[in-house]
Scaffold this active site. Structure first.
Site: not given
Length: 509
Positions: A222, A245, A282, A375
């Site tokens: 996250s 990431e 992702c 997201e």
């Protein structure tokens, strides 16, 4: 205080399955890091490294049925998906073994002295050396490919760096099993088993990033968790590289001409991409810019039909399920946001796929609708309907960095007619991978792959997938005027290791 037990949990029921381990104490983290640090010398030889990686790949294959069964019990991702992911993980290990054997990753450059140059050039010999112990933070949604034996671990070991993995709490039993396979493979080649450490627990992850012998870190997760670790890595007395990431919206732009040409095909493809793996990829497309008008209506109708036929699914854990339901509810309360297919709770332990629509004008300016540009992990996407091209461009201009950006073009636009090239140039600054007339879900493991992007997609310019992922764990060093007898074999004129190199300006293979 006694360490907390680590339990394997069934996401289909929310019940504990078995006690796996206990959360690591600070002393246990220290011991794991020191054991990994002590194993560095055993990884020095390229031949032993590549052999280790190949043996690890074979070991995972041999244990495949049991590993997939354990992974499915802990993640509910299903045997088909997990078998494919295990195959990908095995391939990654072998691909990095090939890279180690080839040796080009060392970037050897030799320049002999040149007194006639201005200024004069001394004898210079450059290559890359491993950084040291790498901390790897496993991802929840890829229990094989981004976990204990995943790309971060494979590339670090290939570079000559031992690893200490912080196991993800969603698949602790699988993490233990995979670590055992890697350690057995190491032992077969005379490498200390401590070359692959494994720790459990939140506090263990914090201790790990601060350990003075940890030289770099790789993270997939996250924005909140990754940013906290990134800041901790930078705040150390000696800061270290942190390749994280963190999060990605993965925008899609559908042109008017593309919608007119193949609305139904695009709508069906979008449905498959956004619901793949219950929306837990992702690179799931989370924002789709679709033109208003009849062609856009056809696309939304096709998306409605396909998503409406999608069965409810299980997310990786109940925390994610709760966050998904809350995130959908927060977005749905906004004015002019509609739900042609309502996402949310599908049952006591499942979620239903759906999507939201909103006028693109609502997203073009800062305000309450900014949450739609964040997201939302799970099977949902936001379809923003734009009236004209400038409106779509205004929304794109507000987006942060992403792993991917996709454009759906008509045949003429793809052939160079119209604004095709202009649109590619418009989305290129947004992402590390630009997709044309396809969908971003599915990240091929290939030499040309780049899985990264501008912040917050990643915290560095590197990739976590593909051969160049090895570069994250290396640093260049130059020897100047060093006598031949003292030089590493990689840098000697006679090239005893047969490495690819640039020798006095000439590329040698």
């Amino acid at each position: 205080m006694a360490a907390a037990p680590v339990w394997s949990v069934d996401p289909r029921t929310g019940k504990q399955r078995e006690r796996v381990a206990v959360e690591a104490t600070a002393q246990e983290v220290d011991a794991a890091v020191r054991a990994a640090h002590a194993a560095r010398g055993a990884l020095a030889g390229r031949a032993v490294r590549s052999a280790f990686l190949r043996t690890a790949a074979a070991g995972l294959e041999a244990a495949g049925d049991g590993l997939v069964g354990t992974a499915d019990a802990e993640t509910a991702l299903g045997p088909v998906r997990l078998t494919g992911e295990l195959a990908r993980t095995v391939y990654q290990l072998r691909a990095f073994a090939d890279i180690v054997d080839e040796g080009a990753f060392l970037d050897v450059v030799v320049d002999h002295p040149d007194a006639t140059a201005t200024p004069p050039v001394p004898d210079l010999r450059r290559y890359k050396v491993p950084l040291g112990v790498v901390a790897v933070y496993s991802a929840s949604n890829f229990p094989f490919a981004f976990s204990v034996a995943g790309g971060d671990t494979a590339s670090a070991l290939a570079a000559g760096c031992p690893v200490v993995v912080k196991a993800h709490p969603d698949h602790p039993a699988l993490s233990e099993l995979v670590a055992k396979v890697l350690r057995r493979a190491a032992a077969e080649h005379g490498i200390p088993e401590g070359v692959v450490g494994l720790v459990h627990g939140f506090e263990a992850g914090v201790e790990l990033i601060g350990h003075p012998l940890v030289a770099a870190a790789g993270f997939t997760g996250s924005v909140r968790g990754g940013r906290a670790l990134f800041d901790a890595a930078a705040a150390r007395p000696v800061p270290i590289p942190f390749h994280g990431e963190l999060g990605s919206l993965n925008p899609v732009l559908v042109t008017q001409a593309a919608a007119a040409e193949r609305a139904e095909e695009i709508g069906g493809g979008l449905a498959g991409s956004m619901t793949l793996g219950v929306g837990q990829f992702c690179v799931k497309p989370g924002l789709v810019l679709v033109p208003s008008g009849a062609a856009g209506d056809r696309l939304v109708k096709a998306l409605t039909d396909a998503v409406g036929d999608t069965a409810a699914g299980v997310l990786l854990d109940h925390r994610m399920r709760d966050n998904f339901i809350a995130g959908v509810e927060e977005r749905s309360r906004l004015a002019e946001v509609e739900s042609p297919v309502t996402p949310g709770a599908g049952g006591a332990h499942t979620v239903s796929a759906g999507f939201l629509t909103v006028p693109a004008s609502r997203l073009a300016q800062e305000g309450a609708y900014d949450v739609l540009l964040e997201e939302c992990f799970g099977p949902v996407t936001v379809v923003a309907r734009y009236e004209e091209e400038g409106e779509a461009a205004a929304v794109l201009s507000r987006l942060p960095g992403n792993l991917t950006a996709t454009v759906q073009l008509s045949a003429e636009e793809a052939a160079g007619e119209g604004r095709g090239a202009e649109l590619l140039a418009e989305v290129t600054p947004l992402a590390g991978r630009v997709v044309v007339n396809a969908w971003p879900t599915g990240v091929a493991v290939a030499p040309a792959q780049h899985h990264g992007g501008p912040y917050p997609a990643t915290t560095s310019t590197s990739t976590s997938v593909g051969g160049t992922a090895i570069e994250r764990w290396l640093r260049p060093v130059v020897y100047q005027n060093a006598p031949t007898a003292l030089l590493p074999q990689e840098l000697r004129d006679d090239n005893p290791l047969g490495l690819p190199r640039r020798f006095n300006g000439v590329l040698e293979r």
